[in-house]
Design a protein around this motif. Structure first.
Motif, PDB file in Angstrom:
ATOM      1  N   GLU A  52      -2.978  20.639  13.650  1.00 15.04           N
ATOM      2  CA  GLU A  52      -2.658  21.902  12.965  1.00 15.04           C
ATOM      3  C   GLU A  52      -1.259  21.849  12.356  1.00 15.04           C
ATOM      4  O   GLU A  52      -1.048  22.311  11.232  1.00 15.04           O
ATOM      5  CB  GLU A  52      -2.718  23.081  13.939  1.00 15.04           C
ATOM      6  N   GLU A  82      -2.587  27.879   9.568  1.00 14.63           N
ATOM      7  CA  GLU A  82      -2.412  26.649  10.361  1.00 14.63           C
ATOM      8  C   GLU A  82      -1.220  26.780  11.311  1.00 14.63           C
ATOM      9  O   GLU A  82      -1.255  26.270  12.426  1.00 14.63           O
ATOM     10  CB  GLU A  82      -2.221  25.430   9.458  1.00 14.63           C
ATOM     11  N   HIS A  85      -2.449  28.636  14.269  1.00 12.60           N
ATOM     12  CA  HIS A  85      -3.286  27.789  15.143  1.00 12.60           C
ATOM     13  C   HIS A  85      -2.407  26.867  15.993  1.00 12.60           C
ATOM     14  O   HIS A  85      -2.635  26.684  17.176  1.00 12.60           O
ATOM     15  CB  HIS A  85      -4.249  26.932  14.310  1.00 12.60           C
TER      16      HIS A  85
END
Ligand SMILES: [Fe+2]
Length: 128
Positions: A52, A82, A85
């Motif tokens: 990520e 991202e 995440h």
């Protein structure tokens, strides 16, 4: 994502087997923290966090370098998701990796990754 690609006449194909992903997961699989369930869990979270984080950086570059305003905004939003995440996976590792020094494990992985990138040389500057 798929819709955006379609708008531009592109289709998703099969993903190529990525040596970076492969090498990273092998390192963790054979790593010193894999002897306990908590260690296995932390390794999985760190692996996901690394993917990520790198993908976040890639989208950041694209969001800054691409001329098309619509696409810049699109990549910017991907970059932000991202980043979320990445922090989520690291957070899970810290929360559920009882007894594991997650910061030390993350540092080890970053060091391994730096060596990996060096071993690939110039040809692999982007992956995923
Ligand atoms: Fe993601």
């Amino acid at each position: 994502m798929h819709q955006k690609l379609k708008e531009r006449g592109l289709e998703l194909g099969f993903e190529r087997k990525d040596p970076y992903v492969n090498d990273l997961s092998l390192y963790l699989k054979h790593g010193k923290r894999n002897s306990t369930p908590a260690g296995v869990f932390v390794n999985k979270m760190l692996f996901a966090a690394m993917i990520e984080a790198r993908s976040c950086e890639r989208f950041k570059i694209l969001s800054e370098e691409i001329a098309d305003a619509d696409l810049r905004q699109f990549y910017r939003s991907l970059m932000e998701s991202e980043a979320r995440h990445y922090t989520t996976f690291l957070g899970f590792a810290r929360k559920y990796g009882q007894g594991i020094d997650v910061d030390a494990a993350w540092k080890d992985l970053l060091e391994f990754e730096a060596q990996l990138m060096e071993s690939y040389g110039q040809k692999e500057t982007m992956h995923g």
